[in-house]
Design a protein around this motif. Sequence first.
Motif: not given
Length: 274
Positions: A131, A210, A272-273, A240
Motif C-alpha cells: 500500500e 494505493g 485492484k482486485k 488483479y
Amino acid sequence: MLSIGEFSKICEVSTKTLRYYDEIGLINPDEINPENGYRYYSIRQLKKMLFINRLKSYHFSLEEIKAVLEWEEDLSEEMLSAALHRKRREIEEKLNAFEYTIQQMSNDILNLEKGTPIMSYLDMIEVQLVETQPMNILYMRQMMSSDDYAQGYGKYFSKLYKKIATEKLTLFGTPMTIYHSPEYNPAGNDTEFAIPIEETVKGTRDLPGGLCAKSVLKGLYSELTSVYAKLREWVEDEGYELVNSPYEVYVTNPNQATVPENVVTEVYFPVKKK
C-alpha cells in the motif's frame, strides 16, 4: 612530401580510409597535383594522423575526433584531459556491463549443466503487494523516443533538481519515472520524470497512493523487462488488474554505484482486485 601510399604505410591507415577522412574534413592532403589528382601529405601531418589513430584506439568516434581537432588551436591539456576522462568513464561503464553479462552467461551455463531451464531466473523475482502513500511530485512530462532515453533521464532529472535547488524546495524521495503510453513505440513514448517534494508549487501534482504490485531489481536497467514481465504475470495469476500507469523509483544513483548489482530500482504496478 609523402605520397598517399607512403603516408598510408607509415601510419597503417588504408588509402581508402585516408580519402574518406579527406571527404569528411578530418585530415586533408597538404597538396593535390592538379594534373593527375595525386595526393601528398607533409611530414608534419604524421603527428596529426598518429593523434587521430590514438583517439580511435580510445574508441572516440570520428565525429568526436573531428570536434577535438576543431579546437586544436585552443586545445589545452585541461580540455583534452576532460575529453579523455569522459571517454574513460564511458568505457568503464561498458566494461561493467560486459562483466555483468559474462556473470549472467556463466550462471546460465551452470544452470543448464545442472538441468535447470535458462529462464528459471524469472521464478526468483519476488513480487509484493504493498500500500503506497500519496506523494506530491515535481514533474516534467515528455514524448521520448528510444534514442532519447539514454540522455533523457539525466537531462530532465537535472532540470528538476536545478529547480529544487533554485527554489529551495524540500526533497521527499528519490527520482522516479512514470510510463503513460499504453504500448511501446520506438518513435515516442509518453514519459513523466518526477521527484517527490514537500512543497506544492508550479510544476507539481499529486501522485495518488494505493494498492501496488511491487518488485525490486538489483542490477542493470536492461533487466527491467524481466521484472515487468514477472509483475504482469503475477497481476494476472493473482486476479488483479492494472488501474494506473506503472512507475519506477530509482533508489540508488547509477553514477555512484561501483558495480551493477548495487543499482537498486523499485517497480510499481498500481492494481485492484478484478
